[in-house]
Design a protein around this motif. Structure first.
Motif, short mmCIF file in Angstrom:
data_model
loop_
_atom_site.label_atom_id
_atom_site.label_comp_id
_atom_site.label_asym_id
_atom_site.label_seq_id
_atom_site.Cartn_x
_atom_site.Cartn_y
_atom_site.Cartn_z
N LEU A 19 0.82 -1.21 0.00
CA LEU A 19 0.00 0.00 0.00
C LEU A 19 0.86 1.26 0.00
O LEU A 19 1.92 1.32 0.61
CB LEU A 19 -0.93 0.00 1.22
CG LEU A 19 -1.94 -1.17 1.29
CD1 LEU A 19 -2.73 -1.11 2.58
CD2 LEU A 19 -2.87 -1.13 0.08
N THR A 20 0.37 2.28 -0.68
CA THR A 20 1.12 3.54 -0.80
C THR A 20 0.71 4.58 0.25
O THR A 20 1.30 5.64 0.32
CB THR A 20 0.95 4.14 -2.20
OG1 THR A 20 -0.45 4.32 -2.47
CG2 THR A 20 1.53 3.20 -3.25
N GLN A 21 -0.33 4.28 1.03
CA GLN A 21 -0.72 5.12 2.16
C GLN A 21 -0.73 4.28 3.42
O GLN A 21 -0.86 3.06 3.37
CB GLN A 21 -2.14 5.69 1.95
CG GLN A 21 -2.22 6.86 1.00
CD GLN A 21 -3.64 7.42 0.97
OE1 GLN A 21 -4.56 6.81 0.44
NE2 GLN A 21 -3.81 8.59 1.55
N GLU A 22 -0.59 4.96 4.56
CA GLU A 22 -0.65 4.23 5.82
C GLU A 22 -2.09 3.79 6.10
O GLU A 22 -3.02 4.59 5.99
CB GLU A 22 -0.12 5.08 6.97
CG GLU A 22 1.38 5.32 6.91
CD GLU A 22 1.93 5.94 8.19
OE1 GLU A 22 1.22 5.94 9.21
OE2 GLU A 22 3.08 6.41 8.16
N HIS A 23 -2.24 2.53 6.46
CA HIS A 23 -3.54 1.98 6.87
C HIS A 23 -3.40 1.48 8.30
O HIS A 23 -2.51 0.67 8.59
CB HIS A 23 -3.95 0.82 5.97
CG HIS A 23 -4.45 1.23 4.62
ND1 HIS A 23 -3.69 1.98 3.74
CD2 HIS A 23 -5.64 1.00 3.99
CE1 HIS A 23 -4.39 2.19 2.63
NE2 HIS A 23 -5.57 1.61 2.76
N PHE A 24 -4.26 1.94 9.18
CA PHE A 24 -4.27 1.48 10.57
C PHE A 24 -5.39 0.46 10.71
O PHE A 24 -6.56 0.77 10.51
CB PHE A 24 -4.49 2.66 11.52
CG PHE A 24 -4.29 2.30 12.97
CD1 PHE A 24 -3.02 2.38 13.54
CD2 PHE A 24 -5.35 1.87 13.75
CE1 PHE A 24 -2.83 2.04 14.88
CE2 PHE A 24 -5.16 1.53 15.09
CZ PHE A 24 -3.90 1.62 15.64
N VAL A 25 -5.00 -0.77 11.00
CA VAL A 25 -5.94 -1.90 10.99
C VAL A 25 -5.96 -2.57 12.36
O VAL A 25 -4.92 -2.65 13.04
CB VAL A 25 -5.52 -2.92 9.92
CG1 VAL A 25 -6.48 -4.12 9.89
CG2 VAL A 25 -5.45 -2.26 8.55
N CYS A 26 -7.11 -3.04 12.75
CA CYS A 26 -7.24 -3.79 14.00
C CYS A 26 -7.72 -5.20 13.71
O CYS A 26 -8.64 -5.40 12.91
CB CYS A 26 -8.22 -3.11 14.96
SG CYS A 26 -7.60 -1.57 15.64
N LEU A 27 -7.09 -6.16 14.37
CA LEU A 27 -7.56 -7.55 14.37
C LEU A 27 -8.24 -7.80 15.70
O LEU A 27 -7.67 -7.50 16.75
CB LEU A 27 -6.39 -8.52 14.18
CG LEU A 27 -5.57 -8.41 12.90
CD1 LEU A 27 -4.45 -9.45 12.91
CD2 LEU A 27 -6.44 -8.59 11.67
N PHE A 28 -9.43 -8.35 15.65
CA PHE A 28 -10.20 -8.61 16.87
C PHE A 28 -10.17 -10.12 17.14
O PHE A 28 -10.50 -10.92 16.26
CB PHE A 28 -11.62 -8.10 16.71
CG PHE A 28 -11.66 -6.63 16.36
CD1 PHE A 28 -11.39 -5.67 17.31
CD2 PHE A 28 -11.93 -6.21 15.06
CE1 PHE A 28 -11.40 -4.32 16.99
CE2 PHE A 28 -11.96 -4.87 14.73
CZ PHE A 28 -11.68 -3.92 15.70
N LEU A 29 -9.80 -10.49 18.36
CA LEU A 29 -9.59 -11.89 18.70
C LEU A 29 -10.56 -12.35 19.78
O LEU A 29 -11.01 -11.55 20.61
CB LEU A 29 -8.16 -12.11 19.20
CG LEU A 29 -7.03 -12.13 18.16
CD1 LEU A 29 -6.84 -10.78 17.49
CD2 LEU A 29 -5.72 -12.55 18.82
N ASN A 30 -10.85 -13.65 19.77
CA ASN A 30 -11.66 -14.21 20.83
C ASN A 30 -10.76 -14.72 21.95
O ASN A 30 -9.54 -14.50 21.93
CB ASN A 30 -12.60 -15.31 20.30
CG ASN A 30 -11.85 -16.51 19.73
OD1 ASN A 30 -10.64 -16.69 19.96
ND2 ASN A 30 -12.54 -17.34 18.99
N THR A 31 -11.34 -15.43 22.90
CA THR A 31 -10.56 -15.87 24.08
C THR A 31 -9.49 -16.90 23.73
O THR A 31 -8.54 -17.10 24.49
CB THR A 31 -11.49 -16.46 25.15
OG1 THR A 31 -12.28 -17.51 24.56
CG2 THR A 31 -12.41 -15.39 25.72
N LYS A 32 -9.64 -17.56 22.56
CA LYS A 32 -8.65 -18.55 22.12
C LYS A 32 -7.66 -17.96 21.12
O LYS A 32 -6.89 -18.68 20.50
CB LYS A 32 -9.36 -19.76 21.52
CG LYS A 32 -10.19 -20.53 22.54
CD LYS A 32 -10.79 -21.79 21.92
CE LYS A 32 -11.58 -22.57 22.96
NZ LYS A 32 -12.18 -23.81 22.38
#
Length: 232
Positions: free
Chosen positions: A128-141
Motif C-alpha cells: 500500500l502507498t498510504q498508511e492503513h491502521f488496521v485492528c484484528l479482533f480476537l476471541n478468548t482462544k
C-alpha cells in the motif's frame, strides 16, 4: 507484418481445450498463469487482440500482477480495451483477493506470536502507498474473529482515537485486539507517534477490559512488534 499476424493468431489458434476457461475446468485454477486467470476476468479483448493478449499487455504495462492491483481506476480506463465495466470488475477481483488473504478461516491456527500477525497481514499491507491502521479482533482462544481498517493516512494520535478501536472491539465481543499499520517507505522502525499511540491504546484497553496484545508495524516484507521491542 507476417510476424505480427502470426503472434496474434497464437492464442486464437490454440485448441479449444487449451483456452483459459477450458484449461481451468480441465486442470484447475491453481495451474493457470496470472495471464490466463486475468484473461478469464476480462472475458473479451479488442478487435485486434484476444482477452489473453490484452491480459499480457496489462501485466506488461504495470510490470506484474501486484502492480496491476495497485493501478487506479483512472489509469485502467485510459488503456485501450479497458472500459468502466472491466476496470470495476478487476478492482472487485483484487479486493476479494486482499480480503481472503487478510482474514484467516476459523480452522487456522490462532495468533500466538507477532510473526503470526506479520505472516497474515504483510501480503495485504506491504504494497500500500498510504498508511492503513488496521485492528484484528480476537476471541478468548486468540482466533481472529474480525478485522477493521480504522484509518487511512498519516497517523496522528488525535485521529487514531481509542474510541474507534474499542467501539469495534466491543461490538464484536472481542477478548483482545492487535493493532497494526504499514509504513509505505518500507522501513518498519516505529516513530515517536507510533509509540505514543500504542501507549494510549494500551491504557484505554485496560480501562474497558479488552487487552491490546500488540502493535505491529509492517514494512516491505519486514515487521516490528512493539511488544517485542519492550513498549508493553
Amino acid at each position: 507484418m507476417a510476424t505480427n499476424t502470426c503472434n496474434k493468431n497464437v492464442v486464437k489458434n490454440v485448441p479449444y481445450y487449451d483456452r483459459p476457461r477450458e484449461r481451468l475446468l480441465r486442470v484447475g485454477a491453481v495451474h493457470l498463469s496470472d495471464t490466463e486467470l486475468l484473461a478469464i476476468i476480462l472475458r473479451t479483448g479488442t478487435e485486434k487482440e484476444t482477452a489473453y493478449e490484452l491480459a499480457q499487455r496489462l501485466l506488461s504495462k504495470f510490470d506484474d500482477l501486484r502492480g496491476l492491483a495497485q493501478a487506479s481506476h483512472a489509469e485502467l480506463i485510459e488503456l485501450k480495451g479497458i472500459g468502466q465495466v472491466k476496470a470495476i470488475e478487476m478492482h472487485a477481483a483484487f479486493e476479494l483477493g486482499r480480503r481472503l488473504t487478510g482474514v484467516p478461516r476459523q480452522s487456522r491456527a490462532s495468533i500466538r506470536l507477532p510473526r503470526d500477525v506479520a505472516d497474515l497481514m504483510i501480503p495485504e499491507l506491504a504494497h500500500l502507498t498510504q498508511e492503513h491502521f488496521v485492528c484484528l479482533f480476537l476471541n478468548t482462544k486468540n482466533y481472529v474473529i474480525g478485522k477493521q481498517t480504522i484509518f487511512v493516512g498519516s497517523l496522528d494520535s488525535s485521529i487514531v482515537h481509542p474510541r474507534e478501536v474499542f467501539k469495534e472491539a466491543i461490538r464484536r465481543s472481542s477478548a483482545s485486539v492487535i493493532c497494526l499499520h504499514n509504513h509505505p517507505s518500507g522501513d518498519p522502525t516505529p516513530s515517536r507517534e507510533d509509540i505514543a499511540i500504542t501507549h494510549t491504546l494500551r491504557e484505554a484497553g485496560e480501562l474497558v477490559g479488552i487487552s491490546l496484545l500488540d502493535h505491529v508495524i509492517i514494512g516491505d516484507g519486514k515487521y516490528v512488534s512493539l511488544k517485542e521491542q519492550g513498549y508493553f
